[in-house]
Design an enzyme around this catalytic site. Structure first.
Site, PDB file in Angstrom:
ATOM      1  N   GLY A  88      -3.819  -3.544  -7.345  1.00 16.73           N
ATOM      2  CA  GLY A  88      -3.785  -2.421  -8.266  1.00 16.73           C
ATOM      3  C   GLY A  88      -4.918  -1.429  -8.098  1.00 16.73           C
ATOM      4  N   ALA A  90      -1.120  -5.583  -1.563  1.00 13.55           N
ATOM      5  CA  ALA A  90      -2.195  -5.302  -2.512  1.00 13.55           C
ATOM      6  C   ALA A  90      -3.262  -4.366  -1.982  1.00 13.55           C
ATOM      7  CB  ALA A  90      -2.869  -6.577  -3.001  1.00 13.55           C
ATOM      8  N   GLY A  91      -3.518  -3.345  -2.764  1.00 11.18           N
ATOM      9  CA  GLY A  91      -4.625  -2.445  -2.481  1.00 11.18           C
ATOM     10  C   GLY A  91      -4.276  -1.215  -1.668  1.00 11.18           C
ATOM     11  N   LYS A 132       7.158 -15.261  -3.827  1.00 10.83           N
ATOM     12  CA  LYS A 132       5.821 -14.822  -3.425  1.00 10.83           C
ATOM     13  C   LYS A 132       4.824 -15.625  -4.262  1.00 10.83           C
ATOM     14  CE  LYS A 132       2.676 -11.026  -4.090  1.00 10.83           C
ATOM     15  NZ  LYS A 132       2.490  -9.659  -4.572  1.00 10.83           N
ATOM     16  N   ASN A 150       3.066  -1.494  -4.688  1.00 10.46           N
ATOM     17  CA  ASN A 150       3.568  -1.336  -6.045  1.00 10.46           C
ATOM     18  C   ASN A 150       2.782  -0.247  -6.778  1.00 10.46           C
ATOM     19  OD1 ASN A 150       4.653  -3.688  -8.608  1.00 10.46           O
ATOM     20  ND2 ASN A 150       4.279  -1.534  -8.852  1.00 10.46           N
ATOM     21  N   THR A 151       1.492  -0.501  -7.002  1.00 11.89           N
ATOM     22  CA  THR A 151       0.700   0.423  -7.806  1.00 11.89           C
ATOM     23  C   THR A 151       0.621   1.828  -7.191  1.00 11.89           C
ATOM     24  OG1 THR A 151      -0.563  -1.421  -8.670  1.00 11.89           O
ATOM     25  CG2 THR A 151      -1.561   0.747  -8.891  1.00 11.89           C
TER      26      THR A 151
END
Lengths: 64, 256
Positions: B157, B183-184, B96, B205-206
């Site tokens: 994040g 992301a986000g 990635k 992830n976050t």
């Protein structure tokens, strides 16, 4: 020589294998870069380090 | 029904949930991978500690494809360097590409990302570039040999959700590669929505790592992604701009 950003004494005729052992790195699950070039695993025993070498030892960690 | 799979680098995947492994510990990663049913997990490449720390790979099932990222790279050259090291770690050729010059919003540098993608694709990597959702860049990434395109929904994040919705839709409509929203994404409902829009997969992830119960949130995301995918495949019902339309037959017996 510099290993992961830290200046270290380089004894004569130290191979990559010996350096990993001496510094306490696992030989599995790491990759080694010598002066920006990757050292293949097969060359760990034959690659001799020099005083001016810059070495990076990396591994996988959690990340997104 | 035919099995619903998507392809990356000649490999078939049926799970559309790509799980990140940052910001939580290895035991929870192991539990989250299981609950997520994830077939792809992202990792970072970092300097090893000499104090014999545990190996994260011991906590990830063998059959899961590893997707190392190039986080920390500020330009194409650094990303290529990290990618080569990650391949040397001996867990496949997926990468990635993630290149950031900006440390406040952590927004990707699209131009450098295209350069790195081109170099790495030529070297035989399966390249999944993380990017700011821009159609022209996405087309450049296709030409550079990307295996998928990973537009951001909101800053990394942030858990802010689909801030770039319209632009992600354009990529889904116009780009002939899997669009993996990365992301986000902060909630399962947002992951569901992006799958309804036709995204190929979601990376999170976050949202998982900062949840109260990590494995349970991984499961919630899995279900939401599956629901969104099923809705997309079904074809959403139409929206009536004005007025209503009875769902029950009106031919009645009360007033003739």
């Amino acid at each position: 020589m510099k290993i992961n950003g830290v200046q270290k004494q380089c004894p004569g005729n130290l191979t990559v294998s010996e350096m990993l052992q001496q510094e306490g790195y696992a030989s599995e699950g790491v990759a080694v870069e010598l002066n920006m070039e990757i050292v293949p695993k097969a060359a760990y025993d034959t690659t001799v380090l020099k005083e001016e070498d810059v070495i990076e030892v990396v591994r996988f960690m959690g990340g997104g | 029904m035919e099995q619903d799979v998507f392809m990356l680098g000649g490999q078939e995947f049926s799970s559309r949930f790509i799980l990140g492994s940052g910001k939580y510990n290895v035991e929870l990663i192991q539990a989250a991978v299981k609950q997520a049913g994830a077939e792809i997990i992202t990792l970072a490449v970092r300097r090893a500690n000499s104090a014999g720390e545990g190996n994260i790979l011991d906590y990830i099932p063998q059959e899961v494809t590893l997707l190392p990222n190039t986080s920390g790279a500020r330009n194409a050259q650094e990303a290529v360097r990290i990618a080569r090291l990650s391949r040397e770690l001996g867990c496949g050729n997926f990468v990635k590409v993630e290149i950031m010059r900006d440390s406040k919003y952590l927004l990707p540098d699209n131009a450098e990302t295209v350069s790195a993608t081109e170099i790495l694709a030529k070297e035989g990597f399966v390249v999944l570039p993380y990017m700011y959702p821009d159609l022209n860049t996405a087309r450049d990434l296709v030409n550079a040999g990307a295996a998928a395109v990973m537009p951001l929904a909101a800053p990394i994040g942030s858990n802010k959700g689909l801030a770039t919705r319209e632009f992600i839709q354009i990529l889904i409509d116009e780009i002939d590669l899997p669009i993996i929203v990365d992301a986000g994404i902060g909630r399962p409902s947002q992951a569901c929505e992006v799958m309804e829009m036709g995204a190929a997969a979601v990376m999170a992830n976050t949202a998982i790592a900062t949840a109260g119960n990590i494995p349970q949130m991984a499961l919630a995301f899995k279900k939401a992604i599956e629901a969104g995918r099923a809705a997309y495949l079904s074809g959403l019902g139409r929206v009536r701009e004005k007025g209503g339309e009875a769902s029950s037959p009106l031919t009645g017996f009360l007033r003739d």
